[in-house]
Write a protein that holds these residues in place. Sequence first.
Motif, PDB file in Angstrom:
ATOM      1  N   ALA A 321       0.807  -1.219   0.000  1.00  0.00           N
ATOM      2  CA  ALA A 321       0.000   0.000   0.000  1.00  0.00           C
ATOM      3  C   ALA A 321       0.840   1.269   0.000  1.00  0.00           C
ATOM      4  O   ALA A 321       0.472   2.271  -0.616  1.00  0.00           O
ATOM      5  N   GLY A 322       1.972   1.264   0.698  1.00  0.00           N
ATOM      6  CA  GLY A 322       2.770   2.476   0.832  1.00  0.00           C
ATOM      7  C   GLY A 322       3.709   2.705  -0.333  1.00  0.00           C
ATOM      8  O   GLY A 322       4.064   1.776  -1.062  1.00  0.00           O
ATOM      9  N   PRO A 323       4.148   3.954  -0.522  1.00  0.00           N
ATOM     10  CA  PRO A 323       5.061   4.273  -1.629  1.00  0.00           C
ATOM     11  C   PRO A 323       6.448   3.663  -1.431  1.00  0.00           C
ATOM     12  O   PRO A 323       7.021   3.722  -0.349  1.00  0.00           O
ATOM     13  N   TRP A 324       6.955   3.059  -2.486  1.00  0.00           N
ATOM     14  CA  TRP A 324       8.305   2.526  -2.501  1.00  0.00           C
ATOM     15  C   TRP A 324       8.783   2.554  -3.950  1.00  0.00           C
ATOM     16  O   TRP A 324       7.985   2.753  -4.868  1.00  0.00           O
ATOM     17  N   ALA A 325      10.070   2.369  -4.172  1.00  0.00           N
ATOM     18  CA  ALA A 325      10.594   2.359  -5.535  1.00  0.00           C
ATOM     19  C   ALA A 325      11.900   1.606  -5.597  1.00  0.00           C
ATOM     20  O   ALA A 325      12.678   1.614  -4.641  1.00  0.00           O
ATOM     21  N   PRO A 326      12.166   0.967  -6.728  1.00  0.00           N
ATOM     22  CA  PRO A 326      13.504   0.419  -6.959  1.00  0.00           C
ATOM     23  C   PRO A 326      14.461   1.559  -7.276  1.00  0.00           C
ATOM     24  O   PRO A 326      14.064   2.572  -7.868  1.00  0.00           O
ATOM     25  N   VAL A 327      15.720   1.410  -6.889  1.00  0.00           N
ATOM     26  CA  VAL A 327      16.746   2.372  -7.283  1.00  0.00           C
ATOM     27  C   VAL A 327      17.285   1.914  -8.635  1.00  0.00           C
ATOM     28  O   VAL A 327      17.856   0.826  -8.739  1.00  0.00           O
ATOM     29  N   GLN A 328      17.108   2.725  -9.661  1.00  0.00           N
ATOM     30  CA  GLN A 328      17.455   2.332 -11.023  1.00  0.00           C
ATOM     31  C   GLN A 328      18.519   3.258 -11.594  1.00  0.00           C
ATOM     32  O   GLN A 328      18.512   4.458 -11.338  1.00  0.00           O
ATOM     33  N   ASP A 329      19.410   2.677 -12.411  1.00  0.00           N
ATOM     34  CA  ASP A 329      20.355   3.517 -13.129  1.00  0.00           C
ATOM     35  C   ASP A 329      19.727   3.950 -14.455  1.00  0.00           C
ATOM     36  O   ASP A 329      18.602   3.561 -14.792  1.00  0.00           O
ATOM     37  N   SER A 330      20.457   4.770 -15.197  1.00  0.00           N
ATOM     38  CA  SER A 330      19.881   5.359 -16.403  1.00  0.00           C
ATOM     39  C   SER A 330      19.568   4.311 -17.463  1.00  0.00           C
ATOM     40  O   SER A 330      18.654   4.508 -18.285  1.00  0.00           O
ATOM     41  N   ARG A 331      20.259   3.191 -17.470  1.00  0.00           N
ATOM     42  CA  ARG A 331      19.947   2.134 -18.436  1.00  0.00           C
ATOM     43  C   ARG A 331      18.724   1.344 -18.003  1.00  0.00           C
ATOM     44  O   ARG A 331      17.870   0.973 -18.827  1.00  0.00           O
ATOM     45  N   GLN A 332      18.604   1.084 -16.710  1.00  0.00           N
ATOM     46  CA  GLN A 332      17.454   0.340 -16.200  1.00  0.00           C
ATOM     47  C   GLN A 332      16.147   1.097 -16.391  1.00  0.00           C
ATOM     48  O   GLN A 332      15.081   0.490 -16.543  1.00  0.00           O
ATOM     49  N   VAL A 333      16.241   2.414 -16.414  1.00  0.00           N
ATOM     50  CA  VAL A 333      15.043   3.223 -16.662  1.00  0.00           C
ATOM     51  C   VAL A 333      14.404   2.830 -17.999  1.00  0.00           C
ATOM     52  O   VAL A 333      13.178   2.793 -18.136  1.00  0.00           O
ATOM     53  N   GLY A 334      15.237   2.517 -18.975  1.00  0.00           N
ATOM     54  CA  GLY A 334      14.717   2.164 -20.295  1.00  0.00           C
ATOM     55  C   GLY A 334      13.918   0.881 -20.323  1.00  0.00           C
ATOM     56  O   GLY A 334      13.165   0.639 -21.277  1.00  0.00           O
ATOM     57  N   ASP A 335      14.045   0.041 -19.295  1.00  0.00           N
ATOM     58  CA  ASP A 335      13.313  -1.223 -19.234  1.00  0.00           C
ATOM     59  C   ASP A 335      12.153  -1.187 -18.239  1.00  0.00           C
ATOM     60  O   ASP A 335      11.517  -2.213 -17.991  1.00  0.00           O
ATOM     61  N   ASP A 336      11.880  -0.037 -17.668  1.00  0.00           N
ATOM     62  CA  ASP A 336      10.831   0.090 -16.655  1.00  0.00           C
ATOM     63  C   ASP A 336       9.453   0.049 -17.323  1.00  0.00           C
ATOM     64  O   ASP A 336       9.138   0.881 -18.175  1.00  0.00           O
ATOM     65  N   ALA A 337       8.638  -0.914 -16.938  1.00  0.00           N
ATOM     66  CA  ALA A 337       7.334  -1.107 -17.571  1.00  0.00           C
ATOM     67  C   ALA A 337       6.415   0.105 -17.379  1.00  0.00           C
ATOM     68  O   ALA A 337       5.626   0.441 -18.264  1.00  0.00           O
ATOM     69  N   GLN A 338       6.498   0.768 -16.224  1.00  0.00           N
ATOM     70  CA  GLN A 338       5.646   1.930 -15.982  1.00  0.00           C
ATOM     71  C   GLN A 338       6.058   3.108 -16.858  1.00  0.00           C
ATOM     72  O   GLN A 338       5.203   3.846 -17.374  1.00  0.00           O
ATOM     73  N   ILE A 339       7.354   3.269 -17.056  1.00  0.00           N
ATOM     74  CA  ILE A 339       7.843   4.313 -17.953  1.00  0.00           C
ATOM     75  C   ILE A 339       7.389   4.037 -19.375  1.00  0.00           C
ATOM     76  O   ILE A 339       6.952   4.934 -20.103  1.00  0.00           O
ATOM     77  N   ARG A 340       7.446   2.778 -19.775  1.00  0.00           N
ATOM     78  CA  ARG A 340       6.994   2.410 -21.113  1.00  0.00           C
ATOM     79  C   ARG A 340       5.485   2.580 -21.274  1.00  0.00           C
ATOM     80  O   ARG A 340       5.003   3.038 -22.309  1.00  0.00           O
ATOM     81  N   ALA A 341       4.732   2.221 -20.246  1.00  0.00           N
ATOM     82  CA  ALA A 341       3.273   2.336 -20.325  1.00  0.00           C
ATOM     83  C   ALA A 341       2.829   3.776 -20.528  1.00  0.00           C
ATOM     84  O   ALA A 341       1.834   4.053 -21.211  1.00  0.00           O
ATOM     85  N   ASN A 342       3.569   4.714 -19.937  1.00  0.00           N
ATOM     86  CA  ASN A 342       3.224   6.120 -20.051  1.00  0.00           C
ATOM     87  C   ASN A 342       3.953   6.834 -21.182  1.00  0.00           C
ATOM     88  O   ASN A 342       3.793   8.042 -21.346  1.00  0.00           O
ATOM     89  N   GLU A 343       4.752   6.086 -21.935  1.00  0.00           N
ATOM     90  CA  GLU A 343       5.493   6.647 -23.072  1.00  0.00           C
ATOM     91  C   GLU A 343       6.347   7.844 -22.656  1.00  0.00           C
ATOM     92  O   GLU A 343       6.340   8.887 -23.298  1.00  0.00           O
TER      93      GLU A 343
END
Length: 401
Positions: A321-343
């Motif tokens: 329920a609470g906010p959390w996030a993975p720590v991602q580097d700039s390359r991992q950002v490119g594989d993030d499904a939420q980033i892709r879903a929102n284009e």
Amino acid sequence: MKPLEGIRVLEVAMYGFVPSAGAVLADWGAEVIKVEHAVNGDPQRGLRRTGQFVVEGDPNPNIEHANRGKRSIGLDMSRPEGKEVLDELIRRADVFLTSFLPGHRRKFGIDVEDVRALNPTAIYARGSALGPRGTESDKGGYDMTAFWCRAGIAASLTPAGMQGMINPPGPAFGDTISGTNLAGGIAAALLKRERTGEPSTVDVSLLGSGVWSMGHGIALSVHLDKAMAAPAPGVHGSPTNPLSGLYATADGRFLTFVMMQPGKFWADVARHIDRPELADDPRFATAEAIAENTPSAVEILRETLLTRTLAEWTERFATLAGPWAPVQDSRQVGDDAQIRANEYLVRAGELELAANPVQFDVSAPKLEPAPEFAAQTEDVLTELGLDWDRIIELKAAGAVT
């Protein structure tokens, strides 16, 4: 229809900051004509090495990021024939966008009064390092100097005792933020002009954008007369909240919890990490008890979260329920499904580029690649009504590319 379709922007600017404002305006539908030096073009085109990155050949993300969707004309403004072309482009523009310093604006006849003499209704937008007033208003600068260091960001991130300063996380970091600010100011000025008929002069500086980005911390610092201090490396986070901090996982990755109300979320976290007994532990029964026993809670969470990989915790925390996030580097950002879903990454020609953060009607902008140097020179000149004999004369004089 895009919000700024039909708006003409004339960009006389170089490097990352002000051109990124033009890129955002192009994303929003404006027609942006980029004026480049007739021989050398925008110096950014020659940037092939950025920190650890070296780009061979084209396309070059160093130029594409801040110049997608524009048209390029190679023009020598120092020649009378080139200035004639520039003046005609100014007459047709809704927005004149520049990064030139005051002395160069006067030299080339493109200061506010020069542009308004040709086009009384043009929005005049300028990006600077240190702002349009004060004794240093005529000085240049970059995002590292004016945004990152002078606005307090670097010092606020650098732990005590470290030699030097923490560097920006990536190229054009302050440039891109400041450019988006400038694009927003231009959009507001266009709305004002539509309502009142009055044009505005819009100013955004790297320094002002840095101060705004640090605004909360600067307000606290000025009010309490105390500078922000970066935590020492490895410190959990909040000293009174175990659910606001950084934790390592079994595969050497990290995740962060930011649950500002630990009493509300503690039991749910306990269940998700397969430690249901912690939900009834009297040490963590209330927010006050959690605050008092934060060191113990942090130690428990550190030990538990080290038992699984980040991918495993990501699957488990899908229902957290609470906010959390993975720590991602700039390359991992490119594989993030939420980033892709929102284009938030959009293809522009051969490259994928970060979309500007504003979306209209729940859709991402459709991006076009940056123009090759001076690629649209002849098209722009014919649109101004010049015939081929005149275009050849201009080329022979070195006024256009």
